[in-house]
Design a protein around this motif. Structure first.
Motif, PDB file in Angstrom:
ATOM      1  N   LYS A   1      -4.024  -7.635   5.968  1.00 16.27           N
ATOM      2  CA  LYS A   1      -2.673  -7.194   6.307  1.00 16.27           C
ATOM      3  C   LYS A   1      -1.843  -8.377   6.792  1.00 16.27           C
ATOM      4  O   LYS A   1      -2.382  -9.340   7.341  1.00 16.27           O
ATOM      5  CB  LYS A   1      -2.726  -6.101   7.369  1.00 16.27           C
ATOM      6  CG  LYS A   1      -3.282  -4.776   6.855  1.00 16.27           C
ATOM      7  CD  LYS A   1      -3.285  -3.729   7.934  1.00 16.27           C
ATOM      8  CE  LYS A   1      -3.638  -2.354   7.360  1.00 16.27           C
ATOM      9  NZ  LYS A   1      -4.925  -2.354   6.652  1.00 16.27           N
TER      10      LYS A   1
ATOM     11  N   GLU B   1      -0.018  -6.288   2.096  1.00  9.70           N
ATOM     12  CA  GLU B   1      -1.244  -7.066   2.206  1.00  9.70           C
ATOM     13  C   GLU B   1      -1.173  -8.272   1.275  1.00  9.70           C
ATOM     14  O   GLU B   1      -0.463  -8.252   0.269  1.00  9.70           O
ATOM     15  CB  GLU B   1      -2.471  -6.227   1.835  1.00  9.70           C
ATOM     16  CG  GLU B   1      -2.830  -5.143   2.821  1.00  9.70           C
ATOM     17  CD  GLU B   1      -4.151  -4.465   2.461  1.00  9.70           C
ATOM     18  OE1 GLU B   1      -4.803  -3.947   3.382  1.00  9.70           O
ATOM     19  OE2 GLU B   1      -4.524  -4.461   1.274  1.00  9.70           O
TER      20      GLU B   1
ATOM     21  N   LEU C   1       0.832  -1.192   0.000  1.00 11.23           N
ATOM     22  CA  LEU C   1       0.000   0.000   0.000  1.00 11.23           C
ATOM     23  C   LEU C   1       0.874   1.252   0.000  1.00 11.23           C
ATOM     24  O   LEU C   1       2.080   1.198   0.258  1.00 11.23           O
ATOM     25  CB  LEU C   1      -0.918   0.002   1.218  1.00 11.23           C
ATOM     26  CG  LEU C   1      -1.855  -1.204   1.379  1.00 11.23           C
ATOM     27  CD1 LEU C   1      -2.669  -1.068   2.655  1.00 11.23           C
ATOM     28  CD2 LEU C   1      -2.766  -1.342   0.174  1.00 11.23           C
ATOM     29  N   SER C   2       0.264   2.405  -0.285  1.00 11.09           N
ATOM     30  CA  SER C   2       1.001   3.675  -0.293  1.00 11.09           C
ATOM     31  C   SER C   2       1.583   3.984   1.083  1.00 11.09           C
ATOM     32  O   SER C   2       2.579   4.704   1.199  1.00 11.09           O
ATOM     33  CB  SER C   2       0.075   4.816  -0.733  1.00 11.09           C
ATOM     34  OG  SER C   2      -1.064   4.895   0.135  1.00 11.09           O
ATOM     35  N   SER C   3       0.972   3.424   2.126  1.00  9.21           N
ATOM     36  CA  SER C   3       1.459   3.614   3.495  1.00  9.21           C
ATOM     37  C   SER C   3       2.692   2.769   3.786  1.00  9.21           C
ATOM     38  O   SER C   3       3.320   2.923   4.829  1.00  9.21           O
ATOM     39  CB  SER C   3       0.356   3.263   4.495  1.00  9.21           C
ATOM     40  OG  SER C   3      -0.004   1.893   4.358  1.00  9.21           O
ATOM     41  N   GLY C   4       3.006   1.851   2.861  1.00  9.13           N
ATOM     42  CA  GLY C   4       4.144   0.966   3.062  1.00  9.13           C
ATOM     43  C   GLY C   4       3.763  -0.370   3.651  1.00  9.13           C
ATOM     44  O   GLY C   4       4.606  -1.276   3.765  1.00  9.13           O
ATOM     45  N   GLU C   5       2.489  -0.525   4.046  1.00 10.15           N
ATOM     46  CA  GLU C   5       2.026  -1.786   4.617  1.00 10.15           C
ATOM     47  C   GLU C   5       1.820  -2.824   3.510  1.00 10.15           C
ATOM     48  O   GLU C   5       1.390  -2.499   2.399  1.00 10.15           O
ATOM     49  CB  GLU C   5       0.698  -1.585   5.355  1.00 10.15           C
ATOM     50  CG  GLU C   5       0.804  -0.743   6.607  1.00 10.15           C
ATOM     51  CD  GLU C   5      -0.545  -0.605   7.299  1.00 10.15           C
ATOM     52  OE1 GLU C   5      -0.698  -1.139   8.399  1.00 10.15           O
ATOM     53  OE2 GLU C   5      -1.437   0.033   6.713  1.00 10.15           O
TER      54      GLU C   5
END
Length: 251
Positions: free
Chosen positions: A164, A147, A141-145
């Motif tokens: 996640k 999935e 994801l753009s947040s770096g998380e």
């Protein structure tokens, strides 16, 4: 995020103990497990068991379909492992096991293929844990998380879900009656919560244990647990619990 409301109002599919039993039979009987009489006999046994009480009757054709699907997947996995060993790219299961902290193995087992691990994932729709049938894809994801998109055992493609990585872990397993002594107060377990409109597996902690003598029926001990998601308490028997793998590894 591609998440859709998921209906979990009624029990669907097989129980964890039934899946474990079928996995053992598949490994033992191979193609014989696809025979009609074999599946009919197993269905009769499941429907008479206490674990099936209050749940829909399982059909022998559903059991046969499960064996067919998993036999095909077993062949696919064997081929995939052979290919992965020859490939410079690490298999998805290895990447996942490292990301979730499951790459640690007991002493003497460091050379084993981590792709043999089985996983469970916590659905964001209801917070319950479901066995993972297969990992379909992954994304950052753009947040770096990170999935992964999973398909759950006993559910179709319409129930696939992005979860996640911290919501994925090595699968919890049921204990044998003789292993009840390994469960201690304070342990994290996964308990089968049965209500009028639902039956699902949730995280819980053991807060009290009443040890009792076992009889011909097996373990008769009582476990007072508190569910993590709603803080409700319930007294259950061992058959309702699945333990975290670290409990089985206790010396």
């Amino acid at each position: 995020m591609d998440l859709r409301p998921r209906q979990r109002q009624t029990f669907n599919g097989f129980t964890k103990s039934e899946v474990l039993k079928m996995e053992q039979l598949l490994n033992e009987f191979k193609e014989q497990s696809l025979e009609d009489e074999f599946c009919k006999k197993l269905a009769r046994g499941f429907n008479r068991s206490s674990g099936r009480a209050g749940k829909p009757v399982v059909k022998w054709t559903e059991i046969q379909s499960w064996f067919e699907k998993n036999q095909q997947q077993a062949l696919f996995k064997e081929t995939s492992v052979d290919v992965a060993k020859k490939s410079p790219i690490a298999p998805d299961a290895l990447i996942l096991s490292k990301a979730t902290g499951n790459s640690r193995m007991p002493e003497g087992e460091k050379g084993e293929d981590p792709s043999g691990l089985e996983f469970e994932a916590r659905s964001s729709a209801d917070g319950a844990w479901y066995d993972v049938d297969e990992f379909l894809s992954h994304r950052i994801l753009s947040s770096g998380e990170a999935e992964v998109r999973v398909r759950y055992v006993g559910f179709g493609a319409e129930e696939d879900e992005w979860v996640k990585l911290e919501s994925v872990r090595e699968r919890s397993v049921p204990l044998e009656h003789s292993e009840c002594g390994k469960v201690k107060v304070g342990d994290l377990v996964v308990c089968f919560q049965e209500k009028q409109d639902q039956a699902r597996y949730f995280d819980a902690h053991v807060i009290e244990i009443q040890r009792r003598l076992h009889d011909i029926r097996g373990c008769r001990c009582l476990f007072l647990i508190r569910y993590d998601h709603d803080n409700t308490e319930e007294t259950v028997r061992l058959r309702r619990l699945c333990c975290r793998p670290n409990i089985l590894r206790k010396v």
